[in-house]
Write a protein that holds these residues in place. Structure first.
Motif, PDB file in Angstrom:
ATOM      1  N   ARG A   4       8.938   3.713  -1.572  1.00 10.99           N
ATOM      2  CA  ARG A   4       8.799   4.508  -0.349  1.00 10.99           C
ATOM      3  C   ARG A   4       7.310   4.761  -0.043  1.00 10.99           C
ATOM      4  N   ILE A   5       6.562   5.111  -1.114  1.00 12.65           N
ATOM      5  CA  ILE A   5       5.115   5.352  -0.925  1.00 12.65           C
ATOM      6  C   ILE A   5       4.441   4.076  -0.424  1.00 12.65           C
ATOM      7  N   PHE A   6       4.858   2.965  -1.060  1.00 12.53           N
ATOM      8  CA  PHE A   6       4.281   1.683  -0.662  1.00 12.53           C
ATOM      9  C   PHE A   6       4.575   1.393   0.814  1.00 12.53           C
ATOM     10  N   ILE A  14      -1.118  -0.486   8.869  1.00 15.25           N
ATOM     11  CA  ILE A  14      -0.982  -1.277  10.103  1.00 15.25           C
ATOM     12  C   ILE A  14      -1.336  -0.418  11.321  1.00 15.25           C
ATOM     13  N   PHE A  15      -0.871   0.818  11.323  1.00 18.70           N
ATOM     14  CA  PHE A  15      -1.140   1.723  12.442  1.00 18.70           C
ATOM     15  C   PHE A  15      -2.644   1.966  12.585  1.00 18.70           C
ATOM     16  N   ALA A  16      -3.294   2.252  11.449  1.00 17.70           N
ATOM     17  CA  ALA A  16      -4.743   2.529  11.464  1.00 17.70           C
ATOM     18  C   ALA A  16      -5.511   1.294  11.915  1.00 17.70           C
TER      19      ALA A  16
ATOM     20  N   PHE B   7       0.188  -5.725  -6.267  1.00 18.58           N
ATOM     21  CA  PHE B   7      -1.158  -5.757  -5.675  1.00 18.58           C
ATOM     22  C   PHE B   7      -1.199  -4.977  -4.353  1.00 18.58           C
ATOM     23  N   LEU B   8      -0.191  -5.254  -3.499  1.00 17.44           N
ATOM     24  CA  LEU B   8      -0.128  -4.566  -2.199  1.00 17.44           C
ATOM     25  C   LEU B   8       0.037  -3.064  -2.379  1.00 17.44           C
ATOM     26  N   MET B   9       0.856  -2.706  -3.389  1.00 17.82           N
ATOM     27  CA  MET B   9       1.139  -1.293  -3.632  1.00 17.82           C
ATOM     28  C   MET B   9      -0.141  -0.539  -4.004  1.00 17.82           C
ATOM     29  N   VAL B  10      -0.990  -1.222  -4.765  1.00 14.06           N
ATOM     30  CA  VAL B  10      -2.228  -0.567  -5.202  1.00 14.06           C
ATOM     31  C   VAL B  10      -3.264  -0.575  -4.071  1.00 14.06           C
ATOM     32  N   THR B  11      -3.367  -1.705  -3.367  1.00 19.51           N
ATOM     33  CA  THR B  11      -4.480  -1.832  -2.394  1.00 19.51           C
ATOM     34  C   THR B  11      -4.203  -1.193  -1.037  1.00 19.51           C
ATOM     35  N   PRO B  13      -2.922   1.696   0.117  1.00 23.36           N
ATOM     36  CA  PRO B  13      -3.439   3.053   0.406  1.00 23.36           C
ATOM     37  C   PRO B  13      -4.962   3.079   0.520  1.00 23.36           C
ATOM     38  N   ILE B  14      -5.622   2.222  -0.286  1.00 19.98           N
ATOM     39  CA  ILE B  14      -7.089   2.178  -0.233  1.00 19.98           C
ATOM     40  C   ILE B  14      -7.534   1.644   1.127  1.00 19.98           C
ATOM     41  N   PHE B  15      -6.875   0.561   1.554  1.00 23.57           N
ATOM     42  CA  PHE B  15      -7.188  -0.016   2.865  1.00 23.57           C
ATOM     43  C   PHE B  15      -6.953   0.999   3.963  1.00 23.57           C
TER      44      PHE B  15
END
Lengths: 250, 100
Positions: A4-6, A14-16, B7-11, B13-15
């Protein structure tokens, strides 16, 4: 939970991304016309410098003036003519982009004005390129005279375009004001709506007169000045109406 | 597949944070502050439960809102300058004198 967080952070990403793109694009497009106007102003300064250079060359060579062999003087003159043509080119580019913003309300004849401005801009560029290839004084003079005539008709069209831009600005404002009055149901103690509609009709009638006379009159600048003065008067009337309405709300 | 997902999960939020910071600076901090300030002027006033009734407060906040909008419009109108002659076409004479 992790998924969910992901998912949420991915959506946010995407929005930003789109948001930042929108802001960046918005900023660059609004500053575009300013840059064109700045280029035009810089070129006018350039002309001044070239004119001074040309005059000083003339003064230096006054005693030993031999037109066929005086290359420096010829070059100075060509530089001056080219600077003038480039300044005019950037002026037409600036005016064209300002007029392009008004195309939504323009009728066929005014879209034609847009095309003509495009032609005058191309003509200025052509002249600035051609003048460098010429080596004879007489040729330069003839070509310059031909271009001067072309520019004089272009100038009439420029006055027309400025009148159109001003008209569009004012009409946009009045339409926005009328929409606001309708949406917010402002108490109409001063007969605001009918007065604004009257002003709108006056401005439309004036616009028709302006369009009919600006090209044909020998003093296009004077016609535009009168038109602008009329718009300013109407602007003052609207400002007064707004002031009265704000006071009535107290 | 799992590696990409990780990888996506970690990166991401940073992006996300990076893009937000980028957007904030690119749009100009001053402008953002100004727009927040102008919005603050338009915000309805909070309800006061002493002397006036709720309806009075709603009416007052609506009027204040309207006044602010009309005042903004007046300022916009003032900014329109129809008599700005700096945008007139330049008076550049192409005819020149060939030195005699």
């Amino acid at each position: 939970m992790k998924k969910r967080i992901f998912f949420l952070s991915f959506l946010g990403f995407i929005f930003a991304f789109f948001l930042s793109f929108k802001f960046i694009y918005g900023q660059s497009s609004s500053s575009k016309t300013d840059n064109e106007y700045q280029t035009f102003l810089y070129r006018l300064v350039d002309i001044n410098q070239h004119s001074q250079f040309y005059l000083s060359m003339l003064n230096q060579n006054r005693d030993s003036l031999n037109l066929s062999s005086n290359n420096n003087l010829l070059q100075a003159l060509k530089d001056l003519q080219q600077s003038r043509a480039l300044a005019i080119e950037s002026y037409f580019i600036y005016l064209r982009s300002e007029l392009a913003k008004t195309t939504k309300i323009l009728e066929y004849q005014d879209n034609l004005a847009y095309v003509y401005l495009d032609n005058y801009q191309t003509e200025a560029r052509k002249f600035s390129e051609e003048i460098y290839g010429l080596t004879d004084w007489k040729e330069i003079k003839q070509r310059s005279l031909r271009y001067e005539e072309n520019y004089l008709s272009g100038r009439k069209l420029a006055y027309r375009a400025i009148g159109l831009i001003n008209y569009k600005k004012f009409m946009d404002f009045l339409s926005f004001l009328l929409t606001l009055i309708e949406e917010e149901s402002i108490p109409d103690e001063e007969n605001l709506v009918s007065q604004i509609n009257l002003i709108k009709k006056d401005v439309q009638a004036q616009q028709r007169t302006f369009l009919a006379s600006v090209d044909k009159n020998s003093d296009s600048q004077g016609v535009l000045r009168n038109h602008n003065q009329f718009l300013s008067q109407k602007k003052e009337e609207v400002a007064l109406l707004l002031k009265k309405t704000i006071n009535n709300l107290n | 597949m799992k590696k990409i997902q990780k990888f996506l999960m970690v990166t991401s939020p940073i992006f996300f944070l990076l893009i937000l910071v980028l957007a904030y600076y690119l749009t100009g901090t001053n402008q953002t502050k100004l727009s927040i300030q102008s919005k603050a002027n338009v915000l309805p006033t909070p309800f006061v439960f002493f002397e006036k009734t709720n309806e009075d407060n709603i009416f007052n906040s609506q009027t204040a809102n309207l006044k602010a909008k009309l005042a903004d419009l007046s300022t916009d109108l003032e900014k329109i300058n129809f008599q700005d002659e700096s945008v007139f076409p330049p008076d550049l004479d192409f005819q020149f004198q060939i030195p005699e």
